[in-house]
Design an enzyme around this catalytic site. Sequence first.
Site, mmCIF file in Angstrom:
data_model
loop_
_atom_site.group_PDB
_atom_site.id
_atom_site.type_symbol
_atom_site.label_atom_id
_atom_site.label_comp_id
_atom_site.label_asym_id
_atom_site.label_seq_id
_atom_site.Cartn_x
_atom_site.Cartn_y
_atom_site.Cartn_z
ATOM 1 N N THR A 13 53.080 -17.472 5.674
ATOM 2 C CA THR A 13 51.895 -18.275 5.369
ATOM 3 C C THR A 13 51.193 -18.683 6.664
ATOM 4 O O THR A 13 51.815 -18.819 7.717
ATOM 5 C CB THR A 13 52.276 -19.532 4.569
ATOM 6 N N GLY A 14 49.885 -18.854 6.562
ATOM 7 C CA GLY A 14 49.098 -19.260 7.727
ATOM 8 C C GLY A 14 49.283 -18.309 8.898
ATOM 9 O O GLY A 14 49.615 -18.740 10.011
ATOM 10 N N SER A 15 49.026 -17.013 8.653
ATOM 11 C CA SER A 15 49.465 -16.013 9.634
ATOM 12 C C SER A 15 48.361 -15.119 10.180
ATOM 13 O O SER A 15 48.641 -14.006 10.634
ATOM 14 C CB SER A 15 50.562 -15.152 9.008
ATOM 15 N N THR A 16 47.126 -15.575 10.173
ATOM 16 C CA THR A 16 46.053 -14.736 10.712
ATOM 17 C C THR A 16 45.951 -14.822 12.224
ATOM 18 O O THR A 16 45.321 -13.967 12.855
ATOM 19 C CB THR A 16 44.693 -15.119 10.104
ATOM 20 N N GLY A 18 47.741 -16.942 16.096
ATOM 21 C CA GLY A 18 48.727 -17.815 16.700
ATOM 22 C C GLY A 18 50.166 -17.419 16.437
ATOM 23 O O GLY A 18 50.519 -16.233 16.412
ATOM 24 N N ILE A 19 51.019 -18.417 16.223
ATOM 25 C CA ILE A 19 52.439 -18.173 16.000
ATOM 26 C C ILE A 19 52.648 -17.330 14.748
ATOM 27 O O ILE A 19 53.461 -16.397 14.743
ATOM 28 C CB ILE A 19 53.203 -19.510 15.898
ATOM 29 N N GLY A 20 51.916 -17.639 13.689
ATOM 30 C CA GLY A 20 52.061 -16.883 12.450
ATOM 31 C C GLY A 20 51.755 -15.414 12.644
ATOM 32 O O GLY A 20 52.472 -14.541 12.131
ATOM 33 N N SER A 141 58.463 -28.298 14.620
ATOM 34 C CA SER A 141 57.923 -28.534 15.963
ATOM 35 C C SER A 141 58.778 -29.581 16.660
ATOM 36 O O SER A 141 59.418 -30.409 16.003
ATOM 37 C CB SER A 141 56.474 -29.024 15.871
ATOM 38 N N TYR A 154 51.622 -36.126 12.070
ATOM 39 C CA TYR A 154 52.112 -34.764 12.302
ATOM 40 C C TYR A 154 53.627 -34.757 12.499
ATOM 41 O O TYR A 154 54.344 -33.944 11.889
ATOM 42 C CB TYR A 154 51.424 -34.181 13.537
#
Length: 264
Positions: A13-16, A18-20, A141, A154
């Site tokens: 998820t959230g992988s377009t 950066g880390i993803g 994190s 956060y």
Amino acid sequence: MNISLAGRKAVVTGSTAGIGRAIVEGLARAGASVVINGRSESRVTTAVAEVQALFPNVEINGIVADVATKEGSAVLASRAPRADILVNNAGTANPKPFYDLADEDWLNLFQLNVMSGVRSARYYLPEMTERGWGRVVFISSEPALAIPKDMIDYGMTKTAQLAISRGLAETVAGTGVTVNSVLPGPTSSEIMSTWMKATAAAEGITQEQAELNFVKTMRPTSLLQRFTTPEEVANMVIYLCSQQASGTTGAAMRVDGGVLRQIA
């Protein structure tokens, strides 16, 4: 160590970016078919095309869905009904003093950073346990263990991920499914890079200098004395998703550059 994930299906998820995105590429490099997820049609389409070009012999699919919502999570599950590997990476941060945080700030961040992973795990874990093999990784994190005063909301969500990850590992004990979390430190992800670019522009310095200043002032305990890269974080995730990591579950694995001054 030769990690092969050939024949495995992964959802990140959230992988377009950066880390993803680095995790997607690492999984694809190991031979897994991967679902890229994001909220923007254009970003998902671009990411799929770029990763497919890198790994033409691996199946790469994209699903546009806002996993911060129940409806978006349902779309993801319906279009990717099976996963051997689930990486709950979707998340964000918005530095703001505690007294400026409205109820909506807390609730919205909790929906994205925490509930997205809860919903995905609730959907995919039962079938993993039935098959007797599965990997679930939560991207937490280092603020989960060292709450920053300008990002208390956060930090709260990242601590919650550790609790959920450990609790799920207990839930699926003995099934062949592992559940772990990964704790990156300051990383040159898309979000952090955007912040550092803005800081560099405001102060008339380079982005590299802005990052070094951030580490020295905000994370002075860093042993690396630099930002980690998304690929360095992804390497830990790929290992946890492998057969070689079958003995590791219920763990919180740090890729924080030594920021946390803890032995264990």
